[in-house]
Design a protein around this motif. Structure first.
Motif, PDB file in Angstrom:
ATOM      1  N   LEU A 234       8.147   9.285  -6.858  1.00  0.00           N
ATOM      2  CA  LEU A 234       9.290   8.664  -6.111  1.00  0.00           C
ATOM      3  C   LEU A 234       9.231   7.231  -5.307  1.00  0.00           C
ATOM      4  O   LEU A 234       9.850   6.377  -5.283  1.00  0.00           O
ATOM      5  CB  LEU A 234      10.047   9.585  -5.290  1.00  0.00           C
ATOM      6  N   ALA A 235       7.955   7.341  -4.721  1.00  0.00           N
ATOM      7  CA  ALA A 235       7.507   6.153  -3.869  1.00  0.00           C
ATOM      8  C   ALA A 235       7.084   5.071  -4.909  1.00  0.00           C
ATOM      9  O   ALA A 235       7.758   3.899  -4.569  1.00  0.00           O
ATOM     10  CB  ALA A 235       6.200   6.460  -3.070  1.00  0.00           C
TER      11      ALA A 235
ATOM     12  N   ASP B  11      -2.270   6.807  -2.417  1.00  0.00           N
ATOM     13  CA  ASP B  11      -1.864   6.935  -3.765  1.00  0.00           C
ATOM     14  C   ASP B  11      -2.071   5.747  -4.625  1.00  0.00           C
ATOM     15  O   ASP B  11      -1.406   4.814  -4.328  1.00  0.00           O
ATOM     16  CB  ASP B  11      -0.679   7.529  -3.991  1.00  0.00           C
ATOM     17  N   THR B  12      -2.866   5.653  -5.812  1.00  0.00           N
ATOM     18  CA  THR B  12      -3.100   4.407  -6.299  1.00  0.00           C
ATOM     19  C   THR B  12      -1.923   3.917  -7.289  1.00  0.00           C
ATOM     20  O   THR B  12      -1.642   2.726  -7.150  1.00  0.00           O
ATOM     21  CB  THR B  12      -4.315   4.523  -7.336  1.00  0.00           C
ATOM     22  N   ASP B  13      -1.329   4.652  -7.635  1.00  0.00           N
ATOM     23  CA  ASP B  13       0.043   4.209  -8.427  1.00  0.00           C
ATOM     24  C   ASP B  13       1.046   3.697  -7.610  1.00  0.00           C
ATOM     25  O   ASP B  13       1.551   2.640  -7.779  1.00  0.00           O
ATOM     26  CB  ASP B  13       0.622   5.734  -9.108  1.00  0.00           C
ATOM     27  N   VAL B  14       1.086   4.193  -6.272  1.00  0.00           N
ATOM     28  CA  VAL B  14       2.053   3.531  -5.342  1.00  0.00           C
ATOM     29  C   VAL B  14       1.511   2.182  -4.695  1.00  0.00           C
ATOM     30  O   VAL B  14       2.298   1.247  -4.687  1.00  0.00           O
ATOM     31  CB  VAL B  14       2.248   4.360  -3.935  1.00  0.00           C
ATOM     32  N   ARG B  15       0.204   2.147  -4.636  1.00  0.00           N
ATOM     33  CA  ARG B  15      -0.230   0.882  -4.258  1.00  0.00           C
ATOM     34  C   ARG B  15      -0.129  -0.289  -5.373  1.00  0.00           C
ATOM     35  O   ARG B  15       0.262  -1.313  -5.148  1.00  0.00           O
ATOM     36  CB  ARG B  15      -2.002   0.901  -4.016  1.00  0.00           C
TER      37      ARG B  15
ATOM     38  N   LYS C  10      13.129   3.194   2.953  1.00  0.00           N
ATOM     39  CA  LYS C  10      13.261   4.660   3.587  1.00  0.00           C
ATOM     40  C   LYS C  10      12.405   5.573   2.442  1.00  0.00           C
ATOM     41  O   LYS C  10      11.686   6.278   2.828  1.00  0.00           O
ATOM     42  CB  LYS C  10      14.397   4.967   3.826  1.00  0.00           C
ATOM     43  N   VAL C  11      12.871   5.489   1.277  1.00  0.00           N
ATOM     44  CA  VAL C  11      12.130   6.470   0.118  1.00  0.00           C
ATOM     45  C   VAL C  11      10.781   5.946   0.004  1.00  0.00           C
ATOM     46  O   VAL C  11      10.117   6.833  -0.102  1.00  0.00           O
ATOM     47  CB  VAL C  11      13.053   6.241  -1.160  1.00  0.00           C
ATOM     48  N   LEU C  12      10.456   4.764   0.018  1.00  0.00           N
ATOM     49  CA  LEU C  12       9.023   4.534  -0.194  1.00  0.00           C
ATOM     50  C   LEU C  12       8.275   4.660   0.920  1.00  0.00           C
ATOM     51  O   LEU C  12       7.127   5.277   0.799  1.00  0.00           O
ATOM     52  CB  LEU C  12       9.186   2.671  -0.246  1.00  0.00           C
ATOM     53  N   GLU C  13       8.638   4.850   2.154  1.00  0.00           N
ATOM     54  CA  GLU C  13       8.307   5.183   3.415  1.00  0.00           C
ATOM     55  C   GLU C  13       7.859   6.627   3.250  1.00  0.00           C
ATOM     56  O   GLU C  13       6.824   7.174   3.911  1.00  0.00           O
ATOM     57  CB  GLU C  13       8.827   4.671   4.575  1.00  0.00           C
TER      58      GLU C  13
ATOM     59  N   ILE D 118       4.174  -4.484   1.790  1.00  0.00           N
ATOM     60  CA  ILE D 118       2.906  -4.609   2.353  1.00  0.00           C
ATOM     61  C   ILE D 118       2.270  -3.173   3.098  1.00  0.00           C
ATOM     62  O   ILE D 118       1.183  -3.109   3.012  1.00  0.00           O
ATOM     63  CB  ILE D 118       2.991  -5.815   3.271  1.00  0.00           C
ATOM     64  N   GLN D 119       3.235  -2.555   3.710  1.00  0.00           N
ATOM     65  CA  GLN D 119       2.806  -1.386   4.350  1.00  0.00           C
ATOM     66  C   GLN D 119       2.242  -0.344   3.215  1.00  0.00           C
ATOM     67  O   GLN D 119       1.331   0.271   3.487  1.00  0.00           O
ATOM     68  CB  GLN D 119       3.924  -0.979   5.274  1.00  0.00           C
ATOM     69  N   ALA D 120       3.094  -0.444   2.102  1.00  0.00           N
ATOM     70  CA  ALA D 120       2.553   0.194   1.250  1.00  0.00           C
ATOM     71  C   ALA D 120       1.201   0.110   0.481  1.00  0.00           C
ATOM     72  O   ALA D 120       0.802   1.122  -0.146  1.00  0.00           O
ATOM     73  CB  ALA D 120       3.794   0.372   0.037  1.00  0.00           C
ATOM     74  N   LEU D 121       0.755  -0.829   0.629  1.00  0.00           N
ATOM     75  CA  LEU D 121      -0.682  -1.144   0.013  1.00  0.00           C
ATOM     76  C   LEU D 121      -1.655  -0.443   0.830  1.00  0.00           C
ATOM     77  O   LEU D 121      -2.883  -0.314   0.350  1.00  0.00           O
ATOM     78  CB  LEU D 121      -0.931  -2.917   0.215  1.00  0.00           C
ATOM     79  N   GLN D 122      -1.254   0.292   1.943  1.00  0.00           N
ATOM     80  CA  GLN D 122      -2.137   1.110   2.664  1.00  0.00           C
ATOM     81  C   GLN D 122      -2.116   2.633   2.213  1.00  0.00           C
ATOM     82  O   GLN D 122      -3.058   3.062   2.676  1.00  0.00           O
ATOM     83  CB  GLN D 122      -1.886   1.041   4.170  1.00  0.00           C
ATOM     84  N   ARG D 123      -1.204   2.881   1.188  1.00  0.00           N
ATOM     85  CA  ARG D 123      -1.296   4.257   1.019  1.00  0.00           C
ATOM     86  C   ARG D 123      -2.478   4.729   0.061  1.00  0.00           C
ATOM     87  O   ARG D 123      -2.950   3.810  -0.385  1.00  0.00           O
ATOM     88  CB  ARG D 123      -0.058   4.484   0.102  1.00  0.00           C
TER      89      ARG D 123
END
Length: 446
Positions: A320-321, A348-352, A311-314, A341-346
Motif C-alpha cells: 500500500l505504501a 522497506d526497500t520497495d517503499v524507498r 496519508k496512506v504513504l505515511e 522525501i520523508q519516505a526515503l527514510q523508511r
C-alpha cells in the motif's frame, strides 16, 4: 502309499465339493440381490470363480468372483451412455495419479476423487445428487468409472444388494439422452455448492455464450449469493450489469472480487467515489481494493488526491505504501515532494524505491540531497541506487539551463547544490543557509 493317495483324493474331492457348495451359495445370494433390484438373471456359472449375468432392458450387470482366491466380488454395469462417456474417468483420488484432472468446484468431492474427461460432459453429469451417490458408493466399495463402465469391488456379499443399488443409481444418472447445455444451466443456478455453480457458469460462458440458456443463467447469476459468481456474470453481460459491478465495487464483501470490479469500472467511477471507497477499504483492511483505488487516483492525475495519498504513504507499509508513492508520482504535483522525501527514510526497500522513482517525476532540486543520502546509506541496494540516480537525472533535466552531469553536490557543505560556474544559467546553493537555492548576483535579471 495307496492309503495316502486315497486320503489325498478324498481330501481333494471334499475341497471340491465344499468349493462348489460355496460357489452355489454365492450365486444364490447374487441372484437374490439382482432380482431384488428388478434384474433378470440370464446366465449363472458355478465354479472356483463363479459369475452371474443379469439384465434390465439395455442395462446388463456382471457379478463375478474377483481378487485374492476369488473371495471378493466385482460388479460391472454395462449400459448405453453418451459417446463421450467412454472418455470419462472417475475413481478415488491417489497421490500416484497422473494426467489432467478436472476440478468441479466441490472441494470435498474434488479431494475425494480423481476426475478426467470432456469438461462439459463431466460438469453436466456431476450434479449434487450424482455426487452424493458416488461418495456413498466409494465409502462402501472400491469403485471406479472408466471406458464407459461403472464398477465396484466389495469384500463379502453382505453389502452386495446395497452396492448394486448404488451402481444402478449412478448408471441411471449417466443414461442418455444427456442434454449437456440444459444440465449445465441448471447446475449453474441450482447446485448447492457455490464452486460448482461457478464452474458450470464459466463453461457456459466459454462454450455456449450465444445460447438463450446461458443468457438466462447469467441474469440469474447476477443475484447469486456468491460475490464471485455475480462478478463473472456481470463481466459477461457488460453494460447491462453496470449496477452489479458498482455494488460489488462498493460493498467490499469480498476483497478480491471488489478489487476486480473496481478495475473493470475504472474511470466510470467519479473521483469522489473512488476516494470514498479507498477510505472504507483502508478502515476495513481490504488491501487489494485499496491498492486498485490508489492506482486509479494516480492515473487520474487529480491534485486533490495528493493529501489522501500522502496519508496512506505515511501510515501504511508494504504494497500500500509503495502504491501510494507511485500514485503520487503519477499525479505529478509538487505538493507530493515532502511526503516522498520523508519516505526515503523508511526501512522497506520497495517503499524507498517507489518514493525515489516518484521523486524523479515531481521532485525539485531540494530532493537531490535526500536521494543522494538514501543511496549512500544503502550501498548494497542496487535497485535503490539505480532509482536514485535516475531520479536525480530526471530532476536535473528539468532545471532551466542545466545539461547532463552539471547538477552536483558542493563539496564544502552537505546539502549544497550547484552547477558548473562557467556555464550560463548558473545554479548554486547559498553558503549561509544550508540547502537554500539561489542564483549568483551577477546572473540575476535587472
Amino acid at each position: 502309499m495307496l492309503e495316502t493317495a486315497a486320503l489325498i483324493l478324498l481330501s481333494g474331492g471334499t475341497m471340491l465339493w465344499f468349493g462348489i457348495q460355496e460357489s452355489r451359495k454365492r450365486l444364490r445370494a447374487w441372484k437374490d440381490a439382482a432380482e431384488s433390484r428388478g434384474l433378470e438373471v440370464v446366465e449363472a456359472f458355478a465354479g472356483w470363480y463363479p459369475r452371474l449375468r443379469a439384465r434390465a432392458g439395455l442395462v446388463y450387470v456382471r457379478i463375478e468372483a474377483f481378487g485374492n482366491k476369488g473371495r471378493d466380488t466385482r460388479i460391472i454395469i454395462e449400459a448405453p451412455a453418451p459417446p463421450e462417456f467412454k472418455g470419462v474417468t472417475i475413481h478415488p483420488e491417489s497421490k500416484f495419479e497422473h494426467g489432467r484432472e478436472i476440478e468441479i468446484g466441490d472441494g470435498f468431492f474434488d479431494d475425494m476423487f480423481f476426475i478426467a474427461g470432456p469438461p462439459q460432459l463431466v460438469l453436466a453429469l456431476l450434479d449434487a445428487k450424482t455426487r452424493r451417490l458416488l461418495v456413498d458408493l466409494k465409502e462402501k466399495s472400491e469403485m471406479a468409472i472408466s471406458a464407459g463402465n461403472v464398477r465396484a469391488v466389495v469384500s463379502g456379499d453382505e453389502k452386495l444388494a446395497a452396492i448394486l443399488s448404488l451402481l444402478l443409481g449412478v448408471q441411471k444418472r449417466f443414461a442418455p439422452p444427456v442434454d449437456v447445455l440444459p444440465r449445465l444451466a441448471r447446475n449453474a443456478q441450482e447446485d448447492p455448492e457455490p464452486g460448482v455453480r461457478l464452474q458450470n457458469l464459466l463453461i457456459l460462458i466459454r462454450g455456449f455464450s450465444w445460447s438463450p440458456e446461458t443468457i438466462l443463467a447469467l441474469h440469474k447469476a447476477c443475484s447469486d449469493p456468491s460475490p464471485e459468481i455475480r462478478l463473472r456474470a456481470a463481466k459477461q453481460l457488460g453494460a447491462e450489469a453496470h449496477g452489479v459491478l458498482l455494488e460489488l465495487a462498493e460493498n467490499l464483501e469480498d476483497d478480491a472480487v471488489s478489487a476486480e470490479a473496481l478495475a473493470i469500472m475504472d474511470r466510470e467511477l467519479p473521483f469522489e467515489r473512488v476516494n470514498a471507497i479507498l477510505a472504507l477499504a483502508m478502515r476495513r483492511r481490504r488491501l487489494r481494493s485499496a491498492r486498485v483505488c490508489l492506482d486509479a487516483i494516480g492515473r487520474r492525475g487529480a491534485a486533490s488526491g495528493v493529501g489522501l495519498l500522502a496519508k496512506v504513504l505515511e501510515r501504511e507499509d508494504g504494497d500500500l505504501a509503495s502504491a501510494a508513492a507511485k500514485a503520487l508520482g503519477a499525479i505529478g504535483s509538487p505538493d507530493a515532494e515532502p511526503s516522498l522525501i520523508q519516505a526515503l527514510q523508511r526501512e522497506d526497500t520497495d517503499v524507498r524505491v517507489a518514493a525515489a522513482e516518484a521523486l524523479g517525476r515531481v521532485g525539485s532540486a531540494a530532493a537531490v540531497p535526500p536521494l543522494k543520502e538514501a543511496a549512500e546509506r544503502s550501498r548494497l541496494d542496487l535497485d535503490l541506487r539505480r532509482a536514485a540516480r535516475q531520479a536525480i537525472g530526471e530532476i536535473q533535466s528539468r532545471l532551466q539551463g542545466a545539461s547532463l552531469g552539471q547538477l552536483s553536490l558542493a563539496g564544502a557543505e552537505a546539502g549544497q547544490l550547484s552547477l558548473a560556474q562557467a556555464e550560463a544559467g548558473q545554479l548554486s546553493l547559498a553558503s549561509d543557509p544550508a540547502g537554500q537555492l539561489s542564483i549568483p548576483p551577477e546572473e540575476r535579471p535587472e
